[in-house]
Design an enzyme around this catalytic site. Structure first.
Site, PDB file in Angstrom:
ATOM      1  N   ASN A 163       1.789   5.101   2.732  1.00 54.72           N
ATOM      2  CA  ASN A 163       0.508   5.143   1.883  1.00 54.72           C
ATOM      3  C   ASN A 163       0.381   6.429   0.749  1.00 54.72           C
ATOM      4  O   ASN A 163       0.762   7.111   1.490  1.00 54.72           O
ATOM      5  CB  ASN A 163      -0.254   4.226   2.768  1.00 54.72           C
ATOM      6  CG  ASN A 163      -0.056   5.690   4.538  1.00 54.72           C
ATOM      7  OD1 ASN A 163       0.593   5.999   4.742  1.00 54.72           O
ATOM      8  ND2 ASN A 163      -1.107   5.779   5.339  1.00 54.72           N
ATOM      9  N   ILE A 164      -0.270   5.515   0.158  1.00 57.22           N
ATOM     10  CA  ILE A 164      -1.155   7.107  -0.638  1.00 57.22           C
ATOM     11  C   ILE A 164      -2.243   6.683  -1.045  1.00 57.22           C
ATOM     12  O   ILE A 164      -2.628   5.853  -1.846  1.00 57.22           O
ATOM     13  CB  ILE A 164       0.511   7.153  -2.514  1.00 57.22           C
ATOM     14  CG1 ILE A 164       1.676   7.437  -1.377  1.00 57.22           C
ATOM     15  CG2 ILE A 164      -0.662   7.799  -3.438  1.00 57.22           C
ATOM     16  CD1 ILE A 164       2.524   7.082  -3.183  1.00 57.22           C
ATOM     17  N   GLU A 165      -2.620   7.614  -0.696  1.00 56.18           N
ATOM     18  CA  GLU A 165      -4.700   7.687  -0.384  1.00 56.18           C
ATOM     19  C   GLU A 165      -5.107   8.235  -2.117  1.00 56.18           C
ATOM     20  O   GLU A 165      -3.852   9.448  -2.564  1.00 56.18           O
ATOM     21  CB  GLU A 165      -5.507   8.312   0.401  1.00 56.18           C
ATOM     22  CG  GLU A 165      -3.946   6.841   1.766  1.00 56.18           C
ATOM     23  CD  GLU A 165      -5.243   7.173   2.898  1.00 56.18           C
ATOM     24  OE1 GLU A 165      -6.004   8.293   3.327  1.00 56.18           O
ATOM     25  OE2 GLU A 165      -4.939   6.894   3.916  1.00 56.18           O
ATOM     26  N   CYS A 178      -0.771   0.309   0.057  1.00 62.15           N
ATOM     27  CA  CYS A 178      -0.296   0.801   1.433  1.00 62.15           C
ATOM     28  C   CYS A 178       1.082   1.532   1.424  1.00 62.15           C
ATOM     29  O   CYS A 178       2.073   0.918  -0.061  1.00 62.15           O
ATOM     30  CB  CYS A 178       0.042  -0.168   1.837  1.00 62.15           C
ATOM     31  SG  CYS A 178      -1.969  -0.976   2.673  1.00 62.15           S
ATOM     32  N   GLU A 233       3.709  -0.242   2.357  1.00 71.16           N
ATOM     33  CA  GLU A 233       5.138  -0.913   1.958  1.00 71.16           C
ATOM     34  C   GLU A 233       4.682  -2.060   0.913  1.00 71.16           C
ATOM     35  O   GLU A 233       5.468  -1.669   0.181  1.00 71.16           O
ATOM     36  CB  GLU A 233       4.172  -3.372   3.000  1.00 71.16           C
ATOM     37  CG  GLU A 233       4.308  -2.904   4.578  1.00 71.16           C
ATOM     38  CD  GLU A 233       2.955  -2.208   4.910  1.00 71.16           C
ATOM     39  OE1 GLU A 233       1.951  -0.951   4.358  1.00 71.16           O
ATOM     40  OE2 GLU A 233       3.401  -2.121   5.847  1.00 71.16           O
ATOM     41  N   CYS A 250      -1.180  -5.085   6.710  1.00 77.54           N
ATOM     42  CA  CYS A 250      -2.477  -5.608   5.960  1.00 77.54           C
ATOM     43  C   CYS A 250      -2.227  -6.907   5.440  1.00 77.54           C
ATOM     44  O   CYS A 250      -1.500  -7.455   4.560  1.00 77.54           O
ATOM     45  CB  CYS A 250      -3.182  -5.086   5.166  1.00 77.54           C
ATOM     46  SG  CYS A 250      -2.526  -4.818   3.701  1.00 77.54           S
ATOM     47  N   CYS A 273      -0.628  -6.908   1.687  1.00 79.56           N
ATOM     48  CA  CYS A 273       0.772  -6.394   1.508  1.00 79.56           C
ATOM     49  C   CYS A 273       1.801  -7.366   2.961  1.00 79.56           C
ATOM     50  O   CYS A 273       2.700  -7.825   1.982  1.00 79.56           O
ATOM     51  CB  CYS A 273       1.163  -5.509   2.531  1.00 79.56           C
ATOM     52  SG  CYS A 273       0.801  -3.501   1.861  1.00 79.56           S
TER      53      CYS A 273
HETATM   54  N1  THU Z   1      -1.944   0.766   6.012  1.00 77.09           N
HETATM   55  C1  THU Z   1      -0.600   0.641   5.401  1.00 77.09           C
HETATM   56  O1  THU Z   1       0.374   2.085   4.854  1.00 77.09           O
HETATM   57  N2  THU Z   1       0.318  -0.343   6.076  1.00 77.09           N
HETATM   58  C2  THU Z   1      -0.490  -0.731   7.110  1.00 77.09           C
HETATM   59  O2  THU Z   1       0.479  -1.885   7.436  1.00 77.09           O
HETATM   60  C3  THU Z   1      -1.790  -0.697   7.451  1.00 77.09           C
HETATM   61  C4  THU Z   1      -2.310   0.003   6.880  1.00 77.09           C
HETATM   62  C5  THU Z   1      -2.885   2.157   5.054  1.00 77.09           C
HETATM   63  C6  THU Z   1      -3.726   2.147   3.785  1.00 77.09           C
HETATM   64  C7  THU Z   1      -4.127   3.534   4.400  1.00 77.09           C
HETATM   65  O3  THU Z   1      -3.610   4.421   3.378  1.00 77.09           O
HETATM   66  C8  THU Z   1      -3.956   3.943   5.700  1.00 77.09           C
HETATM   67  O4  THU Z   1      -2.848   3.357   6.278  1.00 77.09           O
HETATM   68  C9  THU Z   1      -5.526   3.023   6.693  1.00 77.09           C
HETATM   69  O5  THU Z   1      -5.677   2.063   6.577  1.00 77.09           O
END
Ligand code: THU
Length: 130
Positions: free
Chosen positions: A41-43, A52, A54, A85, A88
């Protein structure tokens, strides 16, 4: 599932850019020719702009030319059996099949394996758009 898919997801998780949620996630996708594509995941400080693990993995998969997806692994540092989520699930369904196994992991390996159709029944499909 052979261990390399889990290791790929776990290694990807270590590269997560998750300074805001502090919730690193890793995902890995295997194709029938053995190729594995992983992502984290990259925020972004403007929170809705992050994405996310995925989705990162799917980006690598598409850029490599795609292929037949045979299995997917997901791991989160702070939650065993982290499920993708809703967005995804729709993205994975774009490229994987309803029967594709999805391995939900913890720090040590696979905890539970489900199929994409189990977690994404009745998703959006539109023959008219094809
Ligand atoms: N996130 C994912 O990368 N994949 C998932 O299946 C669920 C949530 C990430 C998004 C965000 O960066 C962090 O988890 C918290 O929601």
């Amino acid at each position: 599932m052979s261990h390399d898919l889990f290791e790929a997801a776990k290694s990807a998780m270590a590269k997560a850019h998750a300074p805001y949620s502090k919730f690193p996630v890793g995902a890995a996708i295997r194709c029938d020719d053995g190729r594995v594509f992983a992502g984290a995941n990259i925020e972004v400080i403007s929170f809705p702009e992050g994405w996310c693990a995925e989705t990162t993995a799917l980006g690598h998969y598409v850029m490599a030319g795609g292929g037949n997806i045979t299995e997917i692994a997901v791991i989160a540092e702070k939650k065993a059996k982290c499920t993708p989520c809703g967005g995804c699930r729709q993205r994975l369904a774009e490229f994987a099949s309803p029967d594709t196994p999805l391995h939900l992991c913890d720090d040590t390996g696979v905890v539970e394996t489900v199929r994409l159709k189990d977690i994404f029944p009745y998703g959006f499909e539109a023959e008219a758009l094809k």
